[in-house]
Write an enzyme that holds these catalytic residues in place. Structure first.
Site, PDB file in Angstrom:
ATOM      1  N   ARG A  49       0.832  -1.208   0.000  1.00  0.00           N
ATOM      2  CA  ARG A  49       0.000   0.000   0.000  1.00  0.00           C
ATOM      3  C   ARG A  49       0.868   1.260   0.000  1.00  0.00           C
ATOM      4  O   ARG A  49       0.370   2.354   0.276  1.00  0.00           O
ATOM      5  CB  ARG A  49      -0.942  -0.024   1.203  1.00  0.00           C
ATOM      6  CG  ARG A  49      -1.960  -1.156   1.154  1.00  0.00           C
ATOM      7  CD  ARG A  49      -2.938  -1.098   2.324  1.00  0.00           C
ATOM      8  NE  ARG A  49      -2.303  -1.436   3.586  1.00  0.00           N
ATOM      9  CZ  ARG A  49      -2.252  -2.673   4.107  1.00  0.00           C
ATOM     10  NH1 ARG A  49      -2.787  -3.685   3.438  1.00  0.00           N
ATOM     11  NH2 ARG A  49      -1.677  -2.898   5.274  1.00  0.00           N
ATOM     12  N   CYS A  64       0.367  20.898  -8.960  1.00  0.00           N
ATOM     13  CA  CYS A  64      -1.097  20.781  -8.948  1.00  0.00           C
ATOM     14  C   CYS A  64      -1.500  19.315  -8.840  1.00  0.00           C
ATOM     15  O   CYS A  64      -2.327  18.950  -8.016  1.00  0.00           O
ATOM     16  CB  CYS A  64      -1.681  21.403 -10.215  1.00  0.00           C
ATOM     17  SG  CYS A  64      -1.394  23.174 -10.351  1.00  0.00           S
ATOM     18  N   ALA A  96      -7.148  21.974 -10.020  1.00  0.00           N
ATOM     19  CA  ALA A  96      -7.385  21.449 -11.363  1.00  0.00           C
ATOM     20  C   ALA A  96      -8.056  22.475 -12.259  1.00  0.00           C
ATOM     21  O   ALA A  96      -9.219  22.830 -12.052  1.00  0.00           O
ATOM     22  CB  ALA A  96      -8.237  20.184 -11.278  1.00  0.00           C
TER      23      ALA A  96
END
Length: 264
Positions: free
Chosen positions: A126, A146, A168
């Site tokens: 993970r 970003c 975004a």
């Protein structure tokens, strides 16, 4: 790409008008997710034509660990020009963080190389994560990342990727980001001996700039075409050996490009 158009419509109709750093103004939402099955086609927007050359060269530039725009400009890519200084430098942006994250003990961590090794040695981990968000160096970056963190997941021999994007620009940036991370997933799957799964795109502040509203409405009036197919040179087995010529886009039928100003 109906999921992208649904996002565009959702923000236009239900987003909140806000001020922003650039002074342009945005309409935004907070928290949204899209999922693309990469076996169903390459998620390159068809309701306006995208400059695939820029997408591919930018990704290869990231993987080189480069942070100067000279190499991009040599290959006809200008998408980072507005943020570079006179020498073409951008500071410790994506490529630097991906390939040379500075550790407190003076080492530099190659997150991409570590990721490739872990995919092969610990596919159920993970911790298959790469981060570009380094708080200690944000002030030195021409533009803080970003698309700042991505994670991989392997299930039944298929590689999926989830990207978290804190900020975004839906009209200009997001279509590039979708294609870029979809392609990265395909490349890593190939060199790791895996098939492709899904690309999951998770957003923090997803926004339309106020001077993109008309273009967004125009784009929503267009009917999307079938997704194209991306063919990658099967002979490439090293992620860092890919060249632009190793990629071939097939059956891309897109509506004409729609111009829109970039907010700096």
């Amino acid at each position: 790409m109906k999921s992208y158009l649904a996002l565009l419509s959702h923000v236009l109709n239900q987003g909140i008008d806000r001020t922003d750093r650039t002074g342009v103004g945005t309409r935004s939402i907070f928290g949204y997710q899209m999922r693309f099955d990469l076996q169903a086609g390459f998620p390159l927007l068809t309701t306006k034509k995208l400059h695939l050359r820029s997408i591919i060269y930018e990704l290869l530039w990231f993987l080189k660990g480069d942070t100067n725009i000279a190499w991009l400009k040599e290959h006809g890519v200008s998408i980072w020009d507005e943020w570079a200084d006179k020498q073409g430098n951008l500071g410790p942006v994506y490529g630097y963080q991906w390939r040379s994250w500075p550790a407190p003990d003076g080492r530099h961590i190659d997150q991409i190389d570590n990721l490739l090794r872990m995919i092969k040695e610990k596919p159920d981990s993970r911790r298959l994560i790469v981060s570009a968000w380094n708080p200690a160096l944000i002030e030195e970056m021409a533009l803080p990342p970003c698309h700042c963190l991505f994670q991989f997941y392997i299930d039944e021999g298929k590689l999926s990727c989830q990207l978290y994007q804190r900020s975004a620009d839906i009209f200009l940036g997001v279509p590039f980001n979708i294609a870029s991370y979809a392609l990265l997933t395909m490349m890593i799957a190939q060199v790791s001996g895996l098939k492709v799964g899904d690309f999951i795109h998770t957003f923090g502040d997803a926004h339309l700039y106020s001077n993109h509203f008309e273009q967004a409405q125009y784009q929503l009036s267009r009917i999307p075409n079938a997704l194209p197919c991306m063919r990658i040179n099967p002979a490439v087995t090293d992620l860092f050996s890919f060249k632009f010529e190793d990629f071939e886009l097939l059956n891309y039928e897109a509506h004409p490009h729609i111009k829109a100003p970039v907010a700096i």
